[in-house]
Design an enzyme around this catalytic site. Structure first.
Site, mmCIF file in Angstrom:
data_model
loop_
_atom_site.group_PDB
_atom_site.id
_atom_site.type_symbol
_atom_site.label_atom_id
_atom_site.label_comp_id
_atom_site.label_asym_id
_atom_site.label_seq_id
_atom_site.Cartn_x
_atom_site.Cartn_y
_atom_site.Cartn_z
ATOM 1 N N ARG A 1 0.804 14.401 13.099
ATOM 2 C CA ARG A 1 1.158 14.220 11.690
ATOM 3 C C ARG A 1 1.133 15.525 10.903
ATOM 4 N NH1 ARG A 1 -0.866 8.354 9.693
ATOM 5 N NH2 ARG A 1 1.074 8.467 8.540
ATOM 6 N N LYS B 1 0.838 -1.212 0.000
ATOM 7 C CA LYS B 1 0.000 0.000 0.000
ATOM 8 C C LYS B 1 0.870 1.258 0.000
ATOM 9 C CE LYS B 1 -1.677 1.549 4.113
ATOM 10 N NZ LYS B 1 -1.422 2.972 4.394
ATOM 11 N N ASN B 2 1.869 1.286 0.876
ATOM 12 C CA ASN B 2 2.645 2.520 1.034
ATOM 13 C C ASN B 2 3.579 2.789 -0.143
ATOM 14 O OD1 ASN B 2 1.350 2.909 3.407
ATOM 15 N ND2 ASN B 2 3.108 2.532 4.735
ATOM 16 N N ILE C 1 2.533 18.557 8.232
ATOM 17 C CA ILE C 1 3.044 18.500 6.853
ATOM 18 C C ILE C 1 4.020 19.650 6.590
ATOM 19 C CG2 ILE C 1 1.115 17.209 5.838
ATOM 20 C CD1 ILE C 1 0.131 19.978 4.754
ATOM 21 N N ASP C 2 4.554 20.230 7.677
ATOM 22 C CA ASP C 2 5.460 21.378 7.503
ATOM 23 C C ASP C 2 6.673 21.041 6.633
ATOM 24 O OD1 ASP C 2 6.049 19.675 9.669
ATOM 25 O OD2 ASP C 2 7.372 21.140 10.584
ATOM 26 N N LEU C 3 7.203 19.823 6.766
ATOM 27 C CA LEU C 3 8.389 19.465 5.979
ATOM 28 C C LEU C 3 8.049 19.345 4.494
ATOM 29 C CD1 LEU C 3 9.898 16.811 8.432
ATOM 30 C CD2 LEU C 3 10.576 19.207 8.155
ATOM 31 N N ASP D 1 5.159 0.792 12.149
ATOM 32 C CA ASP D 1 3.972 0.101 11.616
ATOM 33 C C ASP D 1 3.887 -1.371 12.041
ATOM 34 O OD1 ASP D 1 3.096 2.384 10.427
ATOM 35 O OD2 ASP D 1 3.534 1.793 8.369
ATOM 36 N N ILE E 1 8.151 7.472 16.800
ATOM 37 C CA ILE E 1 7.694 8.116 15.555
ATOM 38 C C ILE E 1 6.355 8.831 15.747
ATOM 39 C CG2 ILE E 1 7.191 7.778 13.101
ATOM 40 C CD1 ILE E 1 10.073 7.121 13.729
ATOM 41 N N ARG F 1 -8.196 -0.626 5.477
ATOM 42 C CA ARG F 1 -7.376 0.398 4.812
ATOM 43 C C ARG F 1 -6.051 -0.185 4.324
ATOM 44 N NH1 ARG F 1 -5.741 4.362 8.572
ATOM 45 N NH2 ARG F 1 -4.406 4.777 6.811
ATOM 46 N N CYS G 1 -4.537 12.485 13.207
ATOM 47 C CA CYS G 1 -5.265 11.220 13.100
ATOM 48 C C CYS G 1 -5.053 10.458 14.387
ATOM 49 C CB CYS G 1 -4.822 10.426 11.886
ATOM 50 S SG CYS G 1 -3.158 9.819 12.032
ATOM 51 N N ARG H 1 -4.979 10.551 4.727
ATOM 52 C CA ARG H 1 -3.834 11.450 4.834
ATOM 53 C C ARG H 1 -2.941 11.392 3.592
ATOM 54 N NH1 ARG H 1 -0.230 14.103 8.101
ATOM 55 N NH2 ARG H 1 1.862 13.736 7.314
HETATM 56 C C1 UD1 Z 1 4.603 6.887 6.302
HETATM 57 C C2 UD1 Z 1 3.756 5.652 6.161
HETATM 58 C C3 UD1 Z 1 3.253 5.189 7.528
HETATM 59 C C4 UD1 Z 1 4.419 5.017 8.490
HETATM 60 C C5 UD1 Z 1 5.290 6.258 8.533
HETATM 61 C C6 UD1 Z 1 6.545 6.100 9.362
HETATM 62 C C7 UD1 Z 1 2.773 5.928 3.964
HETATM 63 C C8 UD1 Z 1 1.546 6.142 3.177
HETATM 64 N N1 UD1 Z 1 2.623 5.943 5.299
HETATM 65 O O1 UD1 Z 1 3.754 7.909 6.844
HETATM 66 O O2 UD1 Z 1 2.567 3.961 7.358
HETATM 67 O O3 UD1 Z 1 3.928 4.765 9.773
HETATM 68 O O4 UD1 Z 1 5.700 6.622 7.193
HETATM 69 O O5 UD1 Z 1 7.280 5.029 8.900
HETATM 70 O O6 UD1 Z 1 3.842 5.709 3.436
HETATM 71 N N2 UD1 Z 1 6.447 14.852 10.415
HETATM 72 C C9 UD1 Z 1 6.532 16.209 10.658
HETATM 73 N N3 UD1 Z 1 6.366 17.068 9.610
HETATM 74 C C10 UD1 Z 1 6.143 16.630 8.329
HETATM 75 C C11 UD1 Z 1 6.065 15.232 8.094
HETATM 76 C C12 UD1 Z 1 6.214 14.368 9.161
HETATM 77 O O7 UD1 Z 1 6.729 16.637 11.786
HETATM 78 O O8 UD1 Z 1 5.995 17.462 7.426
HETATM 79 C C13 UD1 Z 1 6.575 13.893 11.535
HETATM 80 C C14 UD1 Z 1 5.263 13.136 11.778
HETATM 81 O O9 UD1 Z 1 4.387 13.864 12.590
HETATM 82 C C15 UD1 Z 1 5.765 11.865 12.425
HETATM 83 C C16 UD1 Z 1 7.119 11.622 11.766
HETATM 84 O O10 UD1 Z 1 7.490 12.880 11.193
HETATM 85 O O11 UD1 Z 1 5.954 12.062 13.789
HETATM 86 C C17 UD1 Z 1 7.107 10.546 10.696
HETATM 87 O O12 UD1 Z 1 6.222 10.887 9.685
HETATM 88 P P1 UD1 Z 1 6.463 10.466 8.169
HETATM 89 O O13 UD1 Z 1 7.749 9.724 8.021
HETATM 90 O O14 UD1 Z 1 6.248 11.660 7.331
HETATM 91 O O15 UD1 Z 1 5.287 9.438 7.951
HETATM 92 P P2 UD1 Z 1 4.211 9.429 6.798
HETATM 93 O O16 UD1 Z 1 4.872 9.706 5.496
HETATM 94 O O17 UD1 Z 1 3.043 10.237 7.196
#
Ligand code: UD1
Length: 427
Positions: free
Chosen positions: A121, A22-23, A123-125, A305, A327, A397, A116, A92
């Site tokens: 979670r 899926k991912n 999206i600033d990055l 996960d 995480i 999902r 969630c 998301r």
């Molecule tokens: C992806 C996976 C999810 C997995 C996660 C960590 C998909 C669809 N989902 O989620 O199953 O659990 O990786 O391996 O691939 N963060 C920020 N700012 C950002 C982005 C992330 O602070 O802009 C933080 C998040 O809040 C979290 C951490 O970084 O605490 C990890 O998030 P991220 O690696 O981005 O996970 P996802 O891509 O959402």
């Protein structure tokens, strides 16, 4: 809402093949809009989240359909880059459309995917990465508009190796002018899969799988046919289920190299794992041994996960284990449910102290999120008596009809679907 009824205590046994990841499939489907024409993606699992992504792509004007495990996607008719809020709220991962739509249309409008069940979670990055490529980012309440008539390559250092941010920046940078370098990039196998897919369409990306990814922008991408990697989290879930039920299963279509940390931990628990190419045989006959300390961290360390699933095995292990989650801050919701099944687990901040008990007992429990739900299914399979897992839509999902997959391994598991007059019928 559907529920799963599990008669526990039966060791899993038999052979199954693992479905596509899926991912990996979600960003690849989103990245398809970077090309104009018919893209064919093989080994795409039929999951709720994939269905939402296909609905999103249709809303943008694409034509998309499933042929078995293949998705055919005609991206040529895509005419808008405004992603509807209702669909964004459902998943998301809709945020993956931001990079590719910006690159194709020079503008994209999305909505905050919000928090969630497992954490905030942010999206600033993602947004900082797109800004570094020259995009203007305007946030109007919940709405986010990104504009960039031209994207220009840049050096981007991620404060944290976010999987989604790394993927979004890659997808935007492929059509940017010049070179983009992402440092402290996430190294997950799904990022390597996205690189392979984009390169097959004509992109020039190197380094996925390491912490430095280099992208030489190209003028255009061409449609291609591509096969998604096996789902390492589904593989890991079934491996833990085999161990927790003291069964013997053979898993086909796996990539053991993507599961090194889990394999290492399971072996330390006393589980036997034999690897032959893409086939793994997992067996266990004794009570698992506790693991002193496990910490979830970005790949290649132990994946968040699989944290909840492994916790079920540790809940019946001989001794006390500590699981630290680094995480996602809200990822211990399964603990309360496991406690109702007789587990002895105490949570303190981001650490769970798991004192192994000889066995779990069936109970009615609720899946609070995708992987927590999978953990409760494993607990139900291993427990004595009947377990009812509610809110199965969370599990749908990420697992393609989990009850069918586990039934093929001899599990006594039945789905009951609620019908409008509140009667419940076998699914
Ligand atoms: C992806 C996976 C999810 C997995 C996660 C960590 C998909 C669809 N989902 O989620 O199953 O659990 O990786 O391996 O691939 N963060 C920020 N700012 C950002 C982005 C992330 O602070 O802009 C933080 C998040 O809040 C979290 C951490 O970084 O605490 C990890 O998030 P991220 O690696 O981005 O996970 P996802 O891509 O959402």
């Amino acid at each position: 809402m559907d529920k799963l009824v599990i008669e526990g205590g039966k060791p899993l046994s038999g052979t199954i093949a693992i479905h596509g990841a899926k991912n990996a499939a979600l960003p690849i489907l989103a990245a398809s809009v970077l090309a104009c024409g018919t893209v064919t993606i093989d080994h795409v699992p039929k999951l709720l989240d994939i269905g939402v992504m296909l609905d999103l792509l249709r809303e943008l004007g694409c034509r998309a359909w499933h042929e078995g495990e293949t998705v055919v996607l005609d991206t040529a008719p895509a005419h808008t880059s405004h992603v509807p809020e209702t669909l964004m709220r459902q998943m998301r991962s809709s945020i993956f459309l931001m990079g590719p739509l910006l690159a194709r249309f020079g503008e994209v409008q999305v909505y905050q995917p919000g928090g969630c069940a497992i954490g905030e979670r942010k999206i600033d990055l993602h947004l900082q990465g797109l800004e570094a490529l020259g995009a203007e980012v305007i946030e109007l309440g919940n709405r986010i508009i990104c504009r960039a008539p031209r994207l220009i390559g840049n050096d981007i250092h991620l404060a944290f190796p976010s999987v989604g941010a790394t993927e979004n920046i890659m997808m935007a940078a492929v059509l940017a002018e010049g070179r983009t370098t992402i440092t402290n990039a996430a190294r997950e196998p799904e990022i390597q899969d996205l690189q392979r897919f984009l390169n097959k369409m004509g992109a020039k990306i190197m380094g996925a799988g390491t912490d430095t990814i280099t992208i030489e922008g190209v003028r255009r991408l061409e449609p291609c046919r591509y096969e998604v990697i096996p789902d390492r989290i589904v593989t890991g879930t079934v491996m833990v289920a085999a161990a927790a039920t003291r069964g013997q299963v053979t898993l086909q279509n796996t990539n053991p190299a993507h599961l090194t940390s889990l394999i290492h931990v399971l072996r330390r628990c006393g589980v036997q794992i034999a690897i032959d190419g893409d086939i793994m045989k997992v067996s266990s006959s004794a009570r698992p041994k506790a693991i002193e300390r496990i910490v979830t961290s970005p790949y290649p360390a132990f994946p968040t996960d699989l944290q909840s699933q492994l916790m079920v095995l540790l809940a019946v292990a001989d001794g006390t284990s500590i699981m630290k989650e680094t995480i996602f801050e809200g990822r211990f919701k399964h603990v309360e449910e496991l406690t109702r099944m007789g587990a002895d687990i105490r949570v303190d901040m981001n650490a769970a102290f798991i004192r192994g008990v000889p066995r779990l007992y069936g109970a009615t429990v609720e899946a609070t999120d995708l992987r927590a739900g999978a953990a409760l299914v494993i607990a139900g399979l291993a427990a004595q008596g009947r377990t009812i897992v509610e809110q199965v839509h969370h599990i749908d999902r990420g697992y393609d009809r989990i009850e069918q997959m586990l039934s093929r391994l001899g599990a006594r598991i039945t789905r009951y679907s609620a019908v409008p007059d509140n009667r419940v019928v076998p699914g």
